[in-house]
Scaffold this motif. Sequence first.
Motif, short mmCIF file in Angstrom:
data_model
loop_
_atom_site.label_atom_id
_atom_site.label_comp_id
_atom_site.label_asym_id
_atom_site.label_seq_id
_atom_site.Cartn_x
_atom_site.Cartn_y
_atom_site.Cartn_z
N ARG A 173 -6.36 9.49 -2.86
CA ARG A 173 -6.07 8.21 -2.10
C ARG A 173 -6.45 8.72 -0.54
NH1 ARG A 173 -1.11 4.23 -1.11
NH2 ARG A 173 -0.76 4.71 0.91
N TYR A 202 -8.19 2.05 3.00
CA TYR A 202 -8.00 3.09 1.76
C TYR A 202 -9.21 3.32 1.00
CZ TYR A 202 -3.06 2.44 3.08
OH TYR A 202 -1.92 2.43 3.72
N ASN A 238 0.74 -1.05 0.07
CA ASN A 238 0.13 -0.08 -0.03
C ASN A 238 0.79 1.28 0.04
OD1 ASN A 238 -1.81 -1.95 1.99
ND2 ASN A 238 -2.74 -1.17 0.28
N ASN A 284 -9.93 7.03 -9.06
CA ASN A 284 -8.72 6.92 -10.02
C ASN A 284 -8.51 8.38 -10.83
OD1 ASN A 284 -7.94 4.55 -9.36
ND2 ASN A 284 -9.27 3.52 -10.48
N GLN A 340 -14.37 2.70 -4.45
CA GLN A 340 -13.24 1.81 -4.31
C GLN A 340 -12.72 1.74 -2.96
OE1 GLN A 340 -10.47 2.46 -7.59
NE2 GLN A 340 -9.12 0.73 -7.05
N GLN A 341 -12.64 0.75 -2.13
CA GLN A 341 -12.08 0.89 -0.95
C GLN A 341 -11.15 -0.64 -0.68
OE1 GLN A 341 -14.44 2.18 2.37
NE2 GLN A 341 -16.22 2.15 1.12
N ARG A 369 -5.71 11.57 -9.39
CA ARG A 369 -6.17 10.44 -8.59
C ARG A 369 -6.04 10.70 -6.87
NH1 ARG A 369 -3.90 5.34 -6.10
NH2 ARG A 369 -5.07 3.71 -6.66
N TYR A 424 -10.19 5.03 -2.76
CA TYR A 424 -9.59 5.68 -4.04
C TYR A 424 -10.72 6.22 -4.91
CZ TYR A 424 -5.61 2.58 -2.33
OH TYR A 424 -4.79 1.67 -1.59
N TYR A 454 -7.10 7.80 3.47
CA TYR A 454 -6.76 6.73 4.46
C TYR A 454 -7.17 7.19 5.73
CZ TYR A 454 -4.25 2.96 7.02
OH TYR A 454 -3.82 2.03 8.04
#
Length: 486
Positions: free
Chosen positions: A158, A210, A32, A214, A195-196, A156, A212, A160
């Motif tokens: 990300r 996480y 990751n 894209n 999207q995890q 993108r 995401y 967390y």
Amino acid sequence: MAFAKLSSVIVLYLFVVESASGLVVDYYCSTNTFGSNSSYLQFTKEVSSTEYAVVNRFKSLHCCAKGYRSIEWYKDSRAYPWAGGVSSFILYPEAANQTIYTQRAVATDSGNYTCILRNDTHVKVHTIMLIPIEKPPQTPRATFTPKDQRVELGQRVRLYCEAFVGRINLPDVRNDISWKRVYPDGTKPHNQHLQQEKITREDDQIIGAYFYINQVKSQDYGQYVCSVANADSVIQMQIGLHHQASESVRPDVSIPWKSLFMVTAGIVVLFIFIVLLYLRVGKKVRLNWMETFAKNPKNDNKVYDALILFTDSTESTTLDCFIPTLQNKYSYDCAKCRLSDEPNEWFDIASQLSKLSRSVVAVISPQEFNAMQLTIALAKLHMLSSNCSPVLVCVQELPKFQPMAKNDKGENLQILLKKTNVILFKDKDFWLKLRLSLPCFNNSIKNKLKTSESETADKTSVEFEEYARTVKRNSHDNKTDADMVV
């Protein structure tokens, strides 16, 4: 027999536990990671600011990074390694020292753990506060709290979040973590596809997620919430995803101080070396250069390279050593003239010879002159040398003269000495300094001209002998007290 089997089982159990813990430690910093191809010093995944450890349970702390040359760990400003009373944590070398861990946490492990990463030009520092607890908490405790982000369209994203939840030993209850989009009216739609990726570490005591996107679209901007639940309660961590106008990519303008210092030091050392080399051989190189590329003594209406003036006290040095060395060793054509007691007598002769000479050199003993006499002699010497500065060769050190009043030309002894090339005959590099003060010629070409010059010199010598006798005769008949005695 039963005791041996029991021992084997215990050893096998401990080996499995150690191996499992080791795998978690080993692979945590390699999964990751941020999707960056750059090699500069940076953290490769999110670093927590607070960690919790259940006493007598396995615990690890991480400082995942790349582009570093060294990592140092400190606990409350004390450098690793630590005594047992300070901390039970040790380095995990297989993770390139990015991880420290203990198999059984103790209360004295409490404190601030700092990792310092360095390379040739940069330093990064991160501190993690470790809090030991006796049993898992009833409410999840955040270990990494996400922050608002500003991103451009098409980039993108990300996100967390992470929390310490403890391990639940109930079959029907599970810890959970998830991301959801929050709309202005407060709704959290469950049917939106996000999207995890969920992760756990340290025997499922810590869970993270996480999220995401894209390629960010305009409808993706807004509020997001991370929810963490255990058997007893739920906590939420909310952030905003905001639009940022595109900007041109700025290059890394960080200054590589260490490299800059090395280059500067190298330049200084090179400069000192060049200076020392010049002091040692610079004059010789300069003389060779001047002789190699000097102009040829052709069509300058000169017969002699140097007119040498000397006194009675320097006659022996001049005629036996000085002139022979210039002529035989260094190929200088020299004319000579004695400095007599009658200034007009020798000055008239010397002035005619100086017109046929390329330079003028006076060899004197300073003890023969007082300040006034030396001033007048130097003034006459400058009158003789119109092509270049005259050379004054002293067989002894010049005494220190008191400052004098200037003459009608605005000159005194000190000014005249500065305009004169003064060389001490006893100097180590006397001949080198003398030749640098005299006009330099390409001797290989100059020798070809000697034949025609020698004929002119012979004819001139005969004429000057007759001229000198006439001058002496006239000077003897017209002596005057106004003349300077030299």
